[in-house]
Scaffold this motif. Structure first.
Motif, short mmCIF file in Angstrom:
data_model
loop_
_atom_site.label_atom_id
_atom_site.label_comp_id
_atom_site.label_asym_id
_atom_site.label_seq_id
_atom_site.Cartn_x
_atom_site.Cartn_y
_atom_site.Cartn_z
N ALA A 1 -8.85 2.83 -0.19
CA ALA A 1 -8.64 4.25 0.12
C ALA A 1 -7.73 4.89 -0.92
N CYS A 2 -6.68 4.15 -1.30
CA CYS A 2 -5.77 4.67 -2.33
C CYS A 2 -6.49 4.83 -3.67
N LEU A 3 -7.34 3.84 -3.97
CA LEU A 3 -8.04 3.89 -5.26
C LEU A 3 -9.03 5.05 -5.32
N VAL A 4 -9.63 5.39 -4.20
CA VAL A 4 -10.53 6.56 -4.18
C VAL A 4 -9.75 7.81 -4.57
N ARG A 5 -8.54 7.94 -4.00
CA ARG A 5 -7.69 9.08 -4.36
C ARG A 5 -7.35 9.03 -5.85
N CYS B 1 0.83 -1.21 0.00
CA CYS B 1 0.00 0.00 0.00
C CYS B 1 0.86 1.25 0.00
N ALA B 2 1.97 1.15 0.73
CA ALA B 2 2.88 2.31 0.76
C ALA B 2 3.44 2.57 -0.63
N ALA B 3 3.76 1.44 -1.33
CA ALA B 3 4.27 1.60 -2.70
C ALA B 3 3.22 2.25 -3.59
N LEU B 4 1.94 1.79 -3.46
CA LEU B 4 0.85 2.37 -4.23
C LEU B 4 0.69 3.85 -3.89
N ASP B 5 0.76 4.14 -2.59
CA ASP B 5 0.61 5.53 -2.15
C ASP B 5 1.72 6.40 -2.73
N HIS B 6 2.95 5.82 -2.74
CA HIS B 6 4.08 6.56 -3.29
C HIS B 6 3.86 6.86 -4.78
N SER B 7 3.38 5.85 -5.51
CA SER B 7 3.13 6.03 -6.95
C SER B 7 2.08 7.11 -7.17
N LEU B 8 1.01 7.07 -6.36
CA LEU B 8 -0.06 8.05 -6.53
C LEU B 8 0.41 9.46 -6.22
N LYS B 9 1.24 9.57 -5.17
CA LYS B 9 1.74 10.90 -4.84
C LYS B 9 2.59 11.46 -5.97
N SER B 10 3.40 10.58 -6.57
CA SER B 10 4.24 11.01 -7.69
C SER B 10 3.37 11.44 -8.89
#
Length: 635
Positions: free
Chosen positions: A117-121, A58-67
């Motif tokens: 939660a990440c996918l909502v973002r 999830c952290a990796a996904l979050d990192h990708s989304l932030k980028s």
């Protein structure tokens, strides 16, 4: 495989085990199977103790989304058009592609709360990106059109802003048939036949950019929004193009309220606009749609339909209004123009609007075209009623041509120029009951039977009108005139072809019979006065007296007939000459014989010239003065 990739792989495996395992035993079995398949899928890695790995995924996904958020928001929040700079556009599209890929890649793990939660973002970011793409799409279309000159088209490199349209001029005499007037016309439009025009509404580079945007919007689930933006821009261009052709937006009520002359003008504009729309504008829009939405057939079909629907319906509504309007006979020729134009454009309609979104439009085209055919049949019924109702009250002076004869014959000749269309109309309609017609009804085309029936009505009407004349001879002159005109107008024309050679011969024979009846009713008594009778046995003085009385009677009757019939009118010079020659053939020999006998009567002898008023040449001169009346009508 990278660390993030391996963490994601383990997360997927745990998700599968948890999803498929309905109880602990089943989950253990699935763990064992996966462990045997790949050592990385050990029970330790896949057990709940591996939750740390989920967190790392999830952290990796979050990192990708932030980028991605940083890269996308940089473009989305920009005040300048992204496509003003090719590098910025490419970077933005790359970021959108990656975001779409991330959403697709993680979407099947949406049951996991952290992933969800990440996918909502991610979805929120994607929506903002799509909104910006939509704006860029609209801007590209508007600016691309302005820079390329939307209102211009080209043929062989030359501007064709003022495309030539022509109209056919009718033969002067047949022009009378529209309203029966002498100077009125039967307009028949000559549509444009050269449609070798291609409109490139947008520059090629702009079309490529639009395609790239459309591809991302469809992939991101915003295909309909893209189509709506596209269609709203192109629809405005298309409607403006048709407006520039002079076609107004008229309701059915507006069309029915128009005076006929104005409606004729609108029909001519409609014919031009319909041909240009179906053969130039709509195909150009179809090509543009296919290029912008290349690879997405459904989106291309939907967008094309949205662009062209309003203009197509405008064209069809006008044709429908014409079809259900007045069925006055003078409207036939323009309605035939509309009928033929729509018929000829049906293949274009069916080829362009062949998709699932256009079924109702294709059906409407056929329905309105058939309705126009019904209108044409109704007009012929009105023509029949017009002939029936034409009153037999006032005689045409001098037994000349009746206006109804000129009107009907010129009308039918002009109508038969559209023989193919009329045959199509009447074959579809089928035959009705035609009283008084012979077996031709069973052996001829529906159109030829229709023409035969109209001629039957016209002849009956003329026969009724001939009864107005108190003088039988003048009655036959009237029938001769009108019968000769009918035969002349039918010969050497499509009307004559429809009626047939037998019909022509039969009616030419009728005219000759009218001639015989005229001769008998008018000249029998005159010829009777010249006959030799029992007076030859009279005493000389009585014989001389009888011969003088006969000659006096001849002179009186001949003078009276010539005086009266010189005011009668025979419109056709050949017919007039035929009548005179036939009179000379029966009159001059009889008169010559009588004068010879008259001169041989002893009691008259050398005084004969005192009683003989006319010589042979004078008789001929008097006959040449017959049928010169000036009020009998024109061709």
């Amino acid at each position: 495989m990278s660390e993030n990739g391996e963490e994601k792989l383990l997360a997927v495996a745990r998700h599968i085990a948890k999803t498929l395992g309905h109880n602990n035993t089943m989950s253990d079995d699935i763990f064992q199977i996966l462990s045997n398949f790949d050592g990385r899928f050990s029970r330790e890695n896949l057990s709940e103790k591996g939750a740390d790995a989920d967190s790392r995924a999830c952290a990796a996904l979050d990192h990708s989304l932030k980028s991605l958020d940083h890269r996308i928001s940089h473009h989305v929040s920009s005040d300048r058009p992204i496509w003003a700079d090719a590098a910025h556009a490419a970077a933005f599209l790359d970021a959108v592609d990656e975001l779409v890929a991330v959403v697709a890649e993680w979407n099947h793990l949406a049951s996991d709360k952290a992933v969800a939660a990440c996918l909502v973002r991610a979805e929120d970011m994607l929506q903002h990106a799509m909104f910006r793409l939509e704006d860029e799409f609209r801007t590209l279309m508007e600016r691309g059109g302005e820079s390329f000159g939307l209102t211009r088209s080209y043929r062989n490199g030359e501007s064709t802003e003022n495309m030539p349209f022509e109209s056919e001029e009718e033969d002067e005499e047949e022009d009378e048939a529209k309203n029966g007037g002498e100077e009125e016309q039967i307009p028949v439009a000559l549509p444009v036949t050269d449609f070798d025009i291609v409109i490139d509404a947008l520059p090629a580079g702009t079309i490529n950019d639009l395609h790239e945007i459309a591809k991302r919007m469809v992939a991101g689930g915003f295909g309909k929004e893209c189509s709506h933006v596209y269609s709203s821009c192109r629809r405005e261009f298309l409607e403006e193009s048709i407006s520039r052709l002079g076609l107004q937006k008229l309701s059915i009520e507006d069309v029915h309220k128009m005076v006929w002359q104005d409606l004729e003008d609108e029909i001519e504009k409609w014919i031009k606009a319909s041909n240009v729309a179906l053969k130039i504008l709509f195909p150009s829009e179809r090509r543009l749609c296919d290029r912008v939405f290349f690879g997405f057939a459904s989106a291309a079909d939907f967008s094309f339909m949205e662009v062209c629907r309003g203009s197509a319906i405008q064209l069809l509504n006008f044709a429908d209004a014409v079809a259900i309007g007045s069925r006055s006979p003078e409207r036939l020729f323009r309605i035939l123009d509309v009928f033929e134009t729509l018929r000829d454009l049906i293949p274009e309609f069916e080829a362009l609007f062949s998709d699932q979104f256009s079924v109702s439009l294709r059906n409407e085209v056929i329905t309105i075209w058939k309705r126009l055919g019904e209108s044409i049949r109704g007009i012929f019924m009105e023509l029949e009623n017009l002939i029936r109702r034409d009153p037999a009250k006032t005689a045409v002076p001098g037994g000349g041509l009746h206006p109804i004869t000129r009107y009907v014959m010129n009308y039918l000749r002009a109508a038969c120029r559209s023989r193919q269309s009329l045959e199509q109309v009447f074959e579809d309609y089928g035959l009705k009951e035609y009283p008084k017609l012979d077996d031709r009804v069973h052996s001829s085309s529906s159109l030829s039977v229709q023409m035969d029936w109209i001629m039957e009505l016209l002849e009956s009407n003329l026969e009724a009108k001939s009864k107005i004349y108190k003088d039988p001879a003048l009655c036959y002159v009237f029938l001769m005139n009108n019968g000769r005109y009918i035969v002349q107008k039918a010969k050497d024309s499509e009307l004559g072809t429809l009626l047939g050679d037998d019909w022509i011969r039969k009616h030419a024979a009728k005219v000759r019979q009218f001639h015989v009846h005229y001769q008998r009713s008018s000249w029998s008594r005159v010829l009777g006065s010249l006959k030799q009778d029992s007076t030859v046995s009279l005493p000389p003085n009585a014989l001389a007296k009888s011969m003088k009385e006969k000659l006096k009677s001849f002179n009186t009757m001949f003078d009276d007939i010539c005086k009266e019939q010189s005011s009668w009118f025979v419109f056709d010079e050949q017919l007039r000459e035929e009548i005179r020659i036939s009179l000379e053939k029966i009159l001059l020999p009889a008169y010559g014989n009588f004068v010879g006998r008259f001169k041989n009567v002893p009691e008259i002898g050398k005084h004969a010239d005192k009683y003989i008023k006319y010589g042979t040449e004078e008789i001929q001169a008097k006959l040449n003065e017959l049928f010169q009346g000036s009020s009998g009508g024109r061709k």
